[in-house]
Design a protein around this motif. Structure first.
Motif: not given
Length: 333
Positions: A13, A81, A133, A136-137, A161
């Motif tokens: 992430n 990422g 997040l 990142a998600q 993750l």
């Protein structure tokens, strides 16, 4: 197949860190569990940020910190990422490339903002993380480049993750490609609360060979096997994992495989300032030692040295060349 383009490639992430020194009262007032990592939404992120004092802001993310450490030791490193194409996202990309890490993941053009972690550091150096997040998600299997994975000696994945479903799929895809290419796959457990959420799945990842090497601290190990007895948990880890590395703060680390257990002492420090990144940088040193064929004891010492450097200042990335630091301490680089 030994002709690797990269020594270690990390997938994680991509998170921007906002660190502030605070006291136990702030944690209590905001209902935070000291020493843990809580996932938060944008509204809670804004509320915490509003109440925080002056902050230190820098790029972070667990696996990214590890990969920056690997590069600082002189290895060839790459990172995967997801950030948003916003101001913080562009700073993130700049920082990781400036650290000598190959970073080619496309930034998201829409959707949530680049992820941020609001990190409260108490006077004892303990860090408490509140992570939004964000982008990142949005990491998906499409962000995994098969050629890049196959060209990396070790793929390093973070347990965090496992929270977003698409990132979990990306993780499994990367592991499958790596093993087909004869590469190794390492996993860091990330956080005892993360282990609580996915205990059964993490154990399966070890038992079915999706991961070859596992990093955990004592709290994560006890959470994984639901026992407070270290010897019992370690014995089970040796059964489940090809190689397990357990960090034990000032007690050093234990490197455990089916045939051996190696204990490595912690590296002496002058003053504990901030534990943020201790496990990340330990993993950097250990992975570097492994890639260089240095043996478990020397790899553990490199890990201890890198961790000692990062806990003596604010922030989760090294402030000096780890390669020069290792050289001056007689360690193999």
């Amino acid at each position: 197949m030994t002709d690797a383009k990269y020594d270690v490639l990390g997938i994680g992430n991509a998170i921007f860190d906002v660190l502030v020194r605070t006291d136990e009262g702030f944690l209590a007032a905001h209902g935070m569990t000291k020493g843990g990592m809580a996932l938060i939404d944008e509204a809670r992120a804004a509320a915490i940020y509003r109440d925080m004092g002056p902050a230190t802001e820098m790029s972070g993310g667990s696996a990214a910190n590890t990969i920056v450490g690997v590069a600082s030791l002189g290895a060839r490193a790459a990172y995967v990422g997801k950030v948003r194409d916003d101001q913080i996202g562009r700073m993130y990309i700049h920082d990781i490339r400036a650290a000598g890490v190959a970073f080619e993941t496309r930034a998201a053009l829409d959707g949530p903002a680049t992820g941020c972690s609001y990190i409260l550091v108490t006077p004892d150096g303990e860090r408490t993380m509140n992570t939004y997040l964000g982008a990142a998600q949005e990491l998906t299997p499409d962000d995994i480049d098969p050629a890049e994975i196959a060209a990396s000696s070790i793929i390093y994945l973070e347990g965090y993750l496992w929270d977003p479903k698409s990132a979990k799929d990306a993780f499994v895809k990367a592991s499958t490609i790596a093993h087909k290419a004869g590469r190794q796959v390492a996993l860091t457990m990330s956080d005892s609360f993360c282990v609580d959420r996915y205990r059964g799945e993490f154990i399966d990842l070890m038992r079915n060979g999706t991961v070859d090497l596992v990093f955990a601290n004592e709290a994560e190990l006890h959470s994984l096997y639901q026992t407070s007895d270290f010897a019992t948990a370690l014995k089970q880890l040796r059964t489940d994992a090809k190689l397990g590395v357990v960090t034990r703060s000032e007690k050093g680390c234990v490197v455990a495989s089916k045939d051996s257990v190696v204990e490595v002492p912690a590296f002496p420090i002058e003053k504990m300032v901030d534990t943020t990144g201790a496990g990340d940088l330990f993993a950097a040193g250990f992975l570097f030692g492994l890639v260089r064929g240095a043996g478990h004891d020397a790899a553990g010492r490199l890990g201890a040295l890198a961790a000692a450097e990062v806990i003596q200042h604010i922030g989760a990335r090294p402030q000096v060349s780890l390669k020069e630091l290792a050289k001056s301490n007689g360690l193999p680089v």
